[in-house]
Enzyme design. Structure first.
Site, PDB file in Angstrom:
ATOM      1  N   ARG A   1       0.860  -1.176   0.000  1.00  0.00           N
ATOM      2  CA  ARG A   1       0.000   0.000   0.000  1.00  0.00           C
ATOM      3  C   ARG A   1       0.898   1.228   0.000  1.00  0.00           C
ATOM      4  O   ARG A   1       1.986   1.206   0.584  1.00  0.00           O
ATOM      5  CB  ARG A   1      -0.904   0.024   1.245  1.00  0.00           C
TER       6      ARG A   1
ATOM      7  N   GLU B   1      -4.265   6.852  -4.770  1.00  0.00           N
ATOM      8  CA  GLU B   1      -4.490   6.403  -6.141  1.00  0.00           C
ATOM      9  C   GLU B   1      -5.970   6.546  -6.524  1.00  0.00           C
ATOM     10  O   GLU B   1      -6.824   6.433  -5.644  1.00  0.00           O
ATOM     11  CB  GLU B   1      -3.997   4.957  -6.320  1.00  0.00           C
TER      12      GLU B   1
ATOM     13  N   HIS C   1      -1.496   0.118 -10.188  1.00  0.00           N
ATOM     14  CA  HIS C   1      -2.026  -0.929  -9.303  1.00  0.00           C
ATOM     15  C   HIS C   1      -2.480  -2.163 -10.096  1.00  0.00           C
ATOM     16  O   HIS C   1      -3.670  -2.480 -10.166  1.00  0.00           O
ATOM     17  CB  HIS C   1      -3.186  -0.385  -8.446  1.00  0.00           C
TER      18      HIS C   1
HETATM   19  C1  8YV Z   1      -6.696  -5.169  -5.886  1.00  0.00           C
HETATM   20  C2  8YV Z   1      -5.151  -5.470  -3.932  1.00  0.00           C
HETATM   21  O1  8YV Z   1      -6.196  -4.554  -7.016  1.00  0.00           O
HETATM   22  O2  8YV Z   1      -6.101  -7.453  -3.148  1.00  0.00           O
HETATM   23  C3  8YV Z   1      -5.598  -6.375  -2.861  1.00  0.00           C
HETATM   24  O3  8YV Z   1      -5.433  -6.031  -1.689  1.00  0.00           O
HETATM   25  O4  8YV Z   1      -4.496  -4.520  -3.698  1.00  0.00           O
HETATM   26  C4  8YV Z   1      -5.480  -5.778  -5.327  1.00  0.00           C
HETATM   27  O5  8YV Z   1      -5.539  -7.129  -5.569  1.00  0.00           O
HETATM   28  C5  8YV Z   1      -7.433  -4.129  -5.154  1.00  0.00           C
HETATM   29  O6  8YV Z   1      -8.052  -4.651  -4.044  1.00  0.00           O
HETATM   30  C6  8YV Z   1      -8.435  -3.508  -6.095  1.00  0.00           C
HETATM   31  O7  8YV Z   1      -9.242  -2.664  -5.480  1.00  0.00           O
END
Ligand code: 8YV
Length: 326
Positions: A235, A264, A282
């Site tokens: 993150r 983001e 992302h």
């Molecule tokens: C997704 C992620 O892109 O699973 C997660 O925690 O960061 C990613 O797999 C994200 O949740 C999309 O909103």
């Protein structure tokens, strides 16, 4: 008939598999940004379940408080820093996420981003497209994976999938996490800065939230040194952006590869101006194959809960059956 169906809200982008999977079994209320207030007010008193379709869509306490009968939140993504877990715990609300089904995809992306950053593949491709190859060779890259040691920040399920790949590439791995992980033979560092001193490459794959905020700060970047490379797959909050931007600008470290950002899809313009940063929008789990598995798991968790069965993947803070607060 509809009275038998539990009221469920969908917060965030209405992903097709989730909408299709929830529309039949539930009385589904899709909360979109432009109808949020009216839709929440209308559905609020009866809502017992929620699907949150992923960051940046949040479900914080102020939203949960609008649903006094809320029992279950099925969240898309393995990370759940966009869900107010404290509120959920205090109100006996069980939260589920979508672990495991994305491990290999995110690990693939981590290796892709690492290679792009070390070997400057995006920069080299831009060079070719700009017609510069006919004038000269793209310069030999100063960095290589051949003499590197990776310090993993986080050694959970995805961390292990990344470490397995690094072994295949012949790259030594060590890791930092609060506690050593059972069954993991890589060297463990209780202190982040000690690990940064011993390695030249950090791969961040640790949960977000207050406990990991700015784990990578100026002190850690100094310890990493001039050949340092930081890859962030976790993150944006885990990195102190001001410190990283300064270190990249002043070449205190060599480069960074970032898949995640604090606000983001907004990306600080300083990163955009740096030629030693590789920036991904992302992409960690972003394939049709893996996203469908994640979407299905959001649906399956809600279906299990509605059938009175244990949800498939509750988060550790809100185990099933829900703990009753005294
Ligand atoms: C997704 C992620 O892109 O699973 C997660 O925690 O960061 C990613 O797999 C994200 O949740 C999309 O909103």
């Amino acid at each position: 008939m509809a009275a038998d169906k539990a009221d469920v809200v969908l917060i965030g982008v209405p992903k097709k598999l989730i909408v299709d999977g929830l529309s039949g079994p539930f009385s589904l209320h899709v909360i979109l940004k432009d109808n949020a207030e009216a839709a929440i007010a209308k559905a609020g008193p009866n809502v017992r379940g929620a699907a949150v379709t992923g960051a940046p869509d949040k479900m914080m306490g102020d939203v949960m408080a609008r649903f006094p009968k809320l029992e279950f939140v099925s969240s898309f993504g393995v990370g759940y820093d966009n869900i107010d877990v404290k509120y959920a715990v205090e109100h006996n609300i069980v939260v589920s996420n979508t672990p495991e089904v994305l491990n290999e995809e995110v690990a693939d992306t981590a290796l892709g981003l690492l290679l792009c950053t070390v070997r400057e593949f995006p920069q080299a491709e831009r060079f070719l497209r700009a017609g510069k190859w006919t004038e000269r060779q793209y310069p030999l890259t100063k960095a290589t994976l051949r003499d590197r040691t990776v310090g993993m920040v986080g050694m959970g399920r995805i961390g292990r999938a990344i470490a397995r790949r690094l072994e295949g590439f012949g790259v030594p791995v060590v890791y930092h996490s609060r506690n050593p992980q059972a069954g993991v033979s890589y060297k463990h560092y209780p202190k982040m800065v000690d690990m940064a001193r011993d390695v030249d490459t950090l791969i961040l794959i640790t949960p977000g939230g207050p406990s990991t905020r700015h784990l990578v700060n100026a002190e850690v970047l100094d310890a990493l040194g001039p050949w340092g490379i930081v890859i962030n797959m976790s993150r944006g909050t885990v990195v102190d952006d001001a410190a990283l931007i300064a270190a990249l600008k002043q070449r205190k470290i060599h480069a960074a590869g970032l898949d995640v950002f604090v606000n983001e899809p907004e990306v600080p313009k300083e990163y955009l101006e740096l030629d030693n940063a590789v920036l991904f929008p992302h992409l960690g789990s972003a394939t049709v194959y893996t996203r469908q598995k994640m979407e299905q798991l959001v649906v399956d968790n809600l279906l299990a809960w509605a059938a009175g069965k244990p949800p498939l993947t509750p988060i550790p803070e809100t185990p099933w059956p829900p703990k009753k607060q005294a």
